[in-house]
Design a protein around this motif. Structure first.
Motif, PDB file in Angstrom:
ATOM      1  N   VAL A  54      29.186   1.907 -14.804  1.00  0.00           N
ATOM      2  CA  VAL A  54      29.026   2.473 -13.989  1.00  0.00           C
ATOM      3  C   VAL A  54      30.170   4.039 -13.806  1.00  0.00           C
ATOM      4  CG1 VAL A  54      29.407   1.796 -11.258  1.00  0.00           C
ATOM      5  CG2 VAL A  54      27.716   0.852 -12.958  1.00  0.00           C
ATOM      6  N   ALA A  55      31.588   3.569 -13.344  1.00  0.00           N
ATOM      7  CA  ALA A  55      32.347   4.845 -12.845  1.00  0.00           C
ATOM      8  C   ALA A  55      32.205   5.264 -13.865  1.00  0.00           C
ATOM      9  CB  ALA A  55      33.544   3.620 -14.028  1.00  0.00           C
ATOM     10  N   GLU A  56      31.730   5.970 -15.332  1.00  0.00           N
ATOM     11  CA  GLU A  56      31.671   7.115 -15.139  1.00  0.00           C
ATOM     12  C   GLU A  56      30.684   8.243 -15.716  1.00  0.00           C
ATOM     13  OE1 GLU A  56      30.444   8.287 -20.827  1.00  0.00           O
ATOM     14  OE2 GLU A  56      31.632   6.509 -19.414  1.00  0.00           O
ATOM     15  N   PHE A  57      29.979   7.324 -14.669  1.00  0.00           N
ATOM     16  CA  PHE A  57      28.430   8.259 -13.739  1.00  0.00           C
ATOM     17  C   PHE A  57      28.778   8.761 -12.822  1.00  0.00           C
ATOM     18  CE2 PHE A  57      24.819   7.515 -10.919  1.00  0.00           C
ATOM     19  CZ  PHE A  57      23.985   8.099 -11.860  1.00  0.00           C
ATOM     20  N   ALA A  58      30.019   7.734 -11.997  1.00  0.00           N
ATOM     21  CA  ALA A  58      30.309   7.805 -10.487  1.00  0.00           C
ATOM     22  C   ALA A  58      30.879   9.482 -10.922  1.00  0.00           C
ATOM     23  CB  ALA A  58      31.547   7.331 -10.229  1.00  0.00           C
ATOM     24  N   VAL A  66      31.399   4.201  -3.435  1.00  0.00           N
ATOM     25  CA  VAL A  66      29.478   3.609  -3.736  1.00  0.00           C
ATOM     26  C   VAL A  66      29.046   2.506  -3.113  1.00  0.00           C
ATOM     27  CG1 VAL A  66      29.607   2.328  -6.139  1.00  0.00           C
ATOM     28  CG2 VAL A  66      30.568   4.424  -5.891  1.00  0.00           C
ATOM     29  N   ILE A  67      28.318   2.100  -2.816  1.00  0.00           N
ATOM     30  CA  ILE A  67      28.431   0.788  -2.609  1.00  0.00           C
ATOM     31  C   ILE A  67      27.332  -0.121  -3.556  1.00  0.00           C
ATOM     32  CG2 ILE A  67      26.511  -0.148   0.029  1.00  0.00           C
ATOM     33  CD1 ILE A  67      26.998   2.172   0.998  1.00  0.00           C
ATOM     34  N   VAL A  68      27.789  -0.850  -3.234  1.00  0.00           N
ATOM     35  CA  VAL A  68      27.578  -2.583  -4.409  1.00  0.00           C
ATOM     36  C   VAL A  68      26.232  -3.378  -3.999  1.00  0.00           C
ATOM     37  CG1 VAL A  68      27.717  -4.137  -6.213  1.00  0.00           C
ATOM     38  CG2 VAL A  68      29.413  -1.875  -5.925  1.00  0.00           C
ATOM     39  N   GLY A  69      24.958  -3.618  -4.290  1.00  0.00           N
ATOM     40  CA  GLY A  69      23.973  -4.294  -3.142  1.00  0.00           C
ATOM     41  C   GLY A  69      24.139  -6.210  -3.964  1.00  0.00           C
ATOM     42  N   ALA A  81      36.409  -1.260 -11.389  1.00  0.00           N
ATOM     43  CA  ALA A  81      36.211  -0.525 -12.470  1.00  0.00           C
ATOM     44  C   ALA A  81      36.674   1.106 -11.714  1.00  0.00           C
ATOM     45  CB  ALA A  81      35.150  -0.515 -12.961  1.00  0.00           C
ATOM     46  N   LEU A  82      35.753   1.151 -10.727  1.00  0.00           N
ATOM     47  CA  LEU A  82      35.660   1.833  -9.505  1.00  0.00           C
ATOM     48  C   LEU A  82      37.003   2.598  -8.664  1.00  0.00           C
ATOM     49  CD1 LEU A  82      31.930   1.736  -8.043  1.00  0.00           C
ATOM     50  CD2 LEU A  82      32.989   3.894  -9.779  1.00  0.00           C
ATOM     51  N   ARG A  83      37.723   1.572  -8.850  1.00  0.00           N
ATOM     52  CA  ARG A  83      38.648   1.618  -7.576  1.00  0.00           C
ATOM     53  C   ARG A  83      40.112   2.410  -9.023  1.00  0.00           C
ATOM     54  NH1 ARG A  83      37.761  -3.511  -5.351  1.00  0.00           N
ATOM     55  NH2 ARG A  83      36.922  -2.696  -2.758  1.00  0.00           N
ATOM     56  N   VAL A  89      35.233   2.357  -3.118  1.00  0.00           N
ATOM     57  CA  VAL A  89      33.686   0.848  -3.026  1.00  0.00           C
ATOM     58  C   VAL A  89      33.394   0.305  -2.005  1.00  0.00           C
ATOM     59  CG1 VAL A  89      35.371   0.369  -4.753  1.00  0.00           C
ATOM     60  CG2 VAL A  89      32.539  -0.475  -5.219  1.00  0.00           C
ATOM     61  N   PHE A  90      32.498   0.193  -1.643  1.00  0.00           N
ATOM     62  CA  PHE A  90      32.495  -1.124  -0.707  1.00  0.00           C
ATOM     63  C   PHE A  90      32.044  -1.537  -1.312  1.00  0.00           C
ATOM     64  CE2 PHE A  90      29.442  -3.950   2.089  1.00  0.00           C
ATOM     65  CZ  PHE A  90      30.119  -3.859   2.805  1.00  0.00           C
ATOM     66  N   GLY A  91      32.828  -2.876  -2.199  1.00  0.00           N
ATOM     67  CA  GLY A  91      32.413  -4.279  -2.340  1.00  0.00           C
ATOM     68  C   GLY A  91      33.477  -5.062  -2.339  1.00  0.00           C
ATOM     69  N   PRO A  92      33.955  -6.118  -3.243  1.00  0.00           N
ATOM     70  CA  PRO A  92      35.260  -6.773  -3.404  1.00  0.00           C
ATOM     71  C   PRO A  92      35.452  -7.463  -5.012  1.00  0.00           C
ATOM     72  CG  PRO A  92      33.671  -8.904  -3.576  1.00  0.00           C
ATOM     73  CD  PRO A  92      32.888  -7.553  -2.823  1.00  0.00           C
ATOM     74  N   SER A  93      36.519  -7.228  -5.370  1.00  0.00           N
ATOM     75  CA  SER A  93      37.175  -7.234  -7.115  1.00  0.00           C
ATOM     76  C   SER A  93      36.216  -8.245  -7.927  1.00  0.00           C
ATOM     77  CB  SER A  93      38.089  -7.072  -6.943  1.00  0.00           C
ATOM     78  OG  SER A  93      38.867  -8.473  -6.728  1.00  0.00           O
ATOM     79  N   ALA A  94      36.135  -8.672  -9.071  1.00  0.00           N
ATOM     80  CA  ALA A  94      35.571  -9.767  -9.858  1.00  0.00           C
ATOM     81  C   ALA A  94      36.629 -10.663  -9.359  1.00  0.00           C
ATOM     82  CB  ALA A  94      35.634  -9.509 -11.380  1.00  0.00           C
ATOM     83  N   ALA A  95      38.077 -10.618  -9.042  1.00  0.00           N
ATOM     84  CA  ALA A  95      38.975 -11.749  -9.079  1.00  0.00           C
ATOM     85  C   ALA A  95      38.549 -12.137  -7.150  1.00  0.00           C
ATOM     86  CB  ALA A  95      39.840 -11.485  -8.625  1.00  0.00           C
TER      87      ALA A  95
END
Ligand code: AMP
Ligand code: GLY
Length: 420
Positions: A54-58, A66-69, A81-83, A89-95
């Protein structure tokens, strides 16, 4: 700016619809998208749970935002990965996405934050879980710890049901999601959903909704991802919303920041409301589907500005401009859903329906085949309308439903009944 939206359901169509109306949006890419999103965006086929891909594509597409649904890419570390690639990016970290991905994590956070929620205990073996159930009695709630696509929760009205759920979960019915089980006190009351945008420090409420989870009219039959929703939720009065912020949301966000995993993105609190007091049922780290569709219908283009403000840490100055109105959506699902269903049947009548700020059919599981829209999933369309009152919104939504010709699909005819 160039915007990428991850996901291909009704939720993501409504996010794309709102973003596309905002003058800031120059180019809109969705992955994987669906037949409805293809009308307003470019569809890309990448594995959205592969964070590096996803990061590579972006980067390759010069994406600015990026908005993660859905939750799966969040739990897989797509935001991280995006950060790392310096993409907003709109969306929380995995943690931070553990607030949805792990029930025990959420319970520990709530306990540390003194946020009101159901009493609970955790188990890693069937024998001690069963004896706990016998000591507590029914009704009682049994939950697989991990992500189980909304199916890992059994609200057991009898002890026998709870014991059967334990057997299932430790028997591997949910794979590794069931290796640990949470058993909770059954909470009575009325459920409602509360949505806040967070930028790590500041939290901004952006609306309330209620959904209908059961497949059958009168809220009967098996659980689904949601058969319809409406916003606002009348049960969530201003006073209860304020208590929710003070007693649940702010303490949770402070605890997340204290742990070094500040929460950024949308936090969706599932609440149980009784006698004017809210208690937390669960957190989700994404918008609800179909709750998102009614929220986006009411927010329109400003939704993009708000999500950008959250991603950039500027929520302090952000304001929501509310129209004093209501939105209601009806999910059109394939016959057989939530069990097995066929794909490929043709849906007609969509072209003749209105498409404006008050009426939209958001696509979920659809595809294009020989120039026609065909069903490609369980929940296929979300028919969404606004009105000055909830009953007006309901009337408009069902008028659109009646314009759709799709014998292989069904709707519930009573969406909104609790509030009307
Ligand atoms: P969850 O996946 O945690 O949202 O659970 C799915 C549904 O189960 C919720 O929307 C509630 O309707 C119900 N539920 C979950 N936990 C409880 C609880 N402790 N008491 C009553 N109902 C619950
Ligand atoms: N409609 C419920 C959810 O998205 O979790």
């Amino acid at each position: 700016m160039n915007i990428l939206i991850l996901g291909g359901g009704g939720r993501e169509h409504s996010l794309a619809w709102a973003a596309a109306q905002n003058p800031k949006c120059d180019r809109l890419i969705v992955a994987p998208g669906n037949a409805g999103m293809a009308q307003i965006a470019e569809c890309a086929s990448i594995d959205i749970t592969d964070a590096a891909a996803v990061a590579e594509f972006a980067v390759e597409k010069a994406v600015d935002f990026v908005i993660v649904g859905p939750e799966a890419p969040l739990a897989a570390g797509v935001s991280d990965a995006l950060r790392d690639a310096a993409i907003l990016v709109f969306g929380p970290s995995a943690a931070a996405a553990q607030l949805e991905a792990s029930k025990t994590f959420t319970k520990e956070v709530c306990d540390a934050a003194h946020a009101p929620t159901a009493r609970w205990a955790r188990f890693t073996d069937a024998t001690s879980a069963a004896s706990y159930i016998r000591s507590q009695g029914a009704p009682i709630v049994v939950k697989a710890d991990g992500l189980a696509a909304g199916k890992g929760v059994v609200v057991a009205m009898t002890e026998a049901e709870a014991l059967a759920a334990i057997e299932d979960m430790f028997g591997g019915a949910f794979g590794s999601a069931g290796a640990e089980v949470v058993i909770e006190e059954f909470m009575e009351g009325e459920e409602a959903s509360f949505f806040v945008l967070c930028d790590g420090e500041v939290a901004l409420p952006i609306g309330t909704a209620q959904d209908h989870k059961r497949v059958g009219e009168g809220d009967t039959g098996p659980n689904t991802g949601g058969m319809g929703a409406y916003s606002p939720a009348p049960v969530l009065t201003d006073a209860i919303a304020q208590r929710t912020m003070d007693e649940i949301i702010f303490p949770t966000l402070r605890e997340m920041a204290k742990r070094g995993t500040p929460y950024r993105g949308v936090l969706y609190a599932g609440l149980m409301i009784k006698d004017g007091a809210p208690r937390l049922v669960e957190y989700n780290v994404r918008f609800g589907d179909p709750e998102c569709q009614v929220l986006m219908m009411r927010l329109g283009a400003q939704a993009l500005d708000l999500m950008l403000a959250a991603a950039e840490g500027r929520l302090e100055d952000a304001k929501v401009q509310w129209a004093d109105d209501h939105a209601l959506c009806v999910v059109y699902a394939a016959n057989g859903y939530p069990g097995s269903y066929e794909k490929g049947s043709v849906i007609s009548g969509l072209d003749a329906l209105p498409e404006n700020s008050k009426n939209m059919v958001f696509h979920a599981g659809t595809a294009k085949s020989d120039g026609q829209v065909v069903a490609a999933g369980g929940r296929v369309l979300t028919v969404t309308a606004r009105g000055n009152t909830l009953s007006e919104a309901q009337k408009h939504a069902y008028a659109m439903v009646d314009g759709i010709d799709w014998p292989e699909g069904f709707v519930r005819r009573d969406i909104g009944w609790r509030a009307l």
